[in-house]
Design a protein around this motif. Sequence first.
Motif, mmCIF file in Angstrom:
data_model
loop_
_atom_site.group_PDB
_atom_site.id
_atom_site.type_symbol
_atom_site.label_atom_id
_atom_site.label_comp_id
_atom_site.label_asym_id
_atom_site.label_seq_id
_atom_site.Cartn_x
_atom_site.Cartn_y
_atom_site.Cartn_z
ATOM 1 N N LEU A 32 -22.776 29.296 -49.259
ATOM 2 C CA LEU A 32 -23.825 28.375 -48.815
ATOM 3 C C LEU A 32 -23.490 26.936 -49.200
ATOM 4 O O LEU A 32 -23.657 26.009 -48.409
ATOM 5 N N GLN A 40 -26.099 24.931 -42.437
ATOM 6 C CA GLN A 40 -27.058 25.832 -43.070
ATOM 7 C C GLN A 40 -28.285 26.005 -42.177
ATOM 8 O O GLN A 40 -28.767 27.125 -41.963
ATOM 9 N N LEU A 67 -31.504 25.503 -51.208
ATOM 10 C CA LEU A 67 -31.425 25.805 -49.777
ATOM 11 C C LEU A 67 -32.611 25.216 -49.031
ATOM 12 O O LEU A 67 -32.452 24.559 -47.996
#
Length: 458
Positions: A32, A40, A67
Amino acid sequence: MTEPAVESDTRPWEELLKLARQGDESELSDYLASLPPTDQAFAFAHLDDEDAELIVNTLSVSHAAELLSRLSEAQAAGLVGTLSPQLAAAIVHELPSDEQADVLGELADDQVGAILDQLPEDEATDLREFIAYNDEVAGGLMNRELIRIPLNETIGGVIRIIESALERLTEGDVRYGYVVDDSDRLVGVLPMQNLLFSKRSTAVGDVMIREPMTVHDQTPLDDLIDVFDSYNFLGIPVVDADQKLVGVVLRQSVDYAAGQAAESDYLKSQGIVGGEELRTMPLWLRSRRRLSWLSVNILLNVGAASVVAFFQDTLQSVIALAVFLPIISDMSGCSGNQAVAVSMRELSLGLLRPTEVLRVWIQELGVGLINGAVLGLLVAIAALLYNGNGYLGLVVGTALFANTIVAVSIGGTVPLIVKRFGFDPAIASGPLLTTITDMCGFFLVLGIASQMIDKLTQ
């Protein structure tokens, strides 16, 4: 550990799923981290709720919070909405206060309540107050991560306060401390550079900037834009009605909000009502947002169609008119939309007030006369070449000339009039402009043609 290479032609969501199913948090978080934020967001747009939840559950809470920070508000909120309240609360707890409010503000009330119930009581209380602010006022844009300094503190004490708050403040650009009295009212600002040139025993009150500029927590976005345009500040403290310090609004937050507001206005003008839309959102929600505008617009267009029905005999007699009706409608609409865009832009920048309808109309009238004459001449020539009848060119040319004047007049002034009556000009201006210009265009073409029917049928 070597980060995995990311090829531009890969399908990153497949790699994310593979690593999540293997249960390797380290490999998953490393992969990630190797993806740019845009990739992403691209990857999660291709995942269903179940797969996205699997990935988030595999990540550590801190990596899951990182994230969310890289996704859009709508995308982050959609992701949080798939999680259990316990996990969602743990992740939200890791976010900066302004991002917490942004994400929770996109969720349904019952989801927000379930998440807040899992947070510490003081944090949940603060968040409830934060979420209550409108997104486009200082309170809704401010950041609560700041250095709060008691008035009776010394420079040495300030240094200890900063040391104890380092982890909480790592994401912020902290250049000032905010000095408050016993009632938590803002009394001064302490530039961090002053710590380097003052003895530890020096009282904060001796080196702080007194009576600093502040903004009220209900100050609207337009006024905040004006303030930051006028002053070269990175941030401005926010106070409530009692002058108590509640946060600091940063220039970057105002710039971002201004961009979001412009994007929202564009979406509204295109009939996307209710904020940002993503295709990963529930089908019925997306349909309802669009229909709220389209269902009204179809009723307005019945009015334009009725004009054509009224002149159907003329249209049947000179069928060539049907070729030019959509041209008149489209060109007039384009001219009107240009005027709408200018008025909306000037309103958003504070260059125009809703009361200046006459001034705007006079300015648009000049443009309409020139552009209408040019466009009318061009379509008249096209009609002559198409049909060979100069009277047809005269009809459509005159109609486009007149309707261009009507279109820019409406396009320039309707946003001001709508705004003055308290409605959203981004939503209302488009349908009104389209309907009126279509009706006027059809009426002008068919009305003038009816008066010249003998010349047109020769």
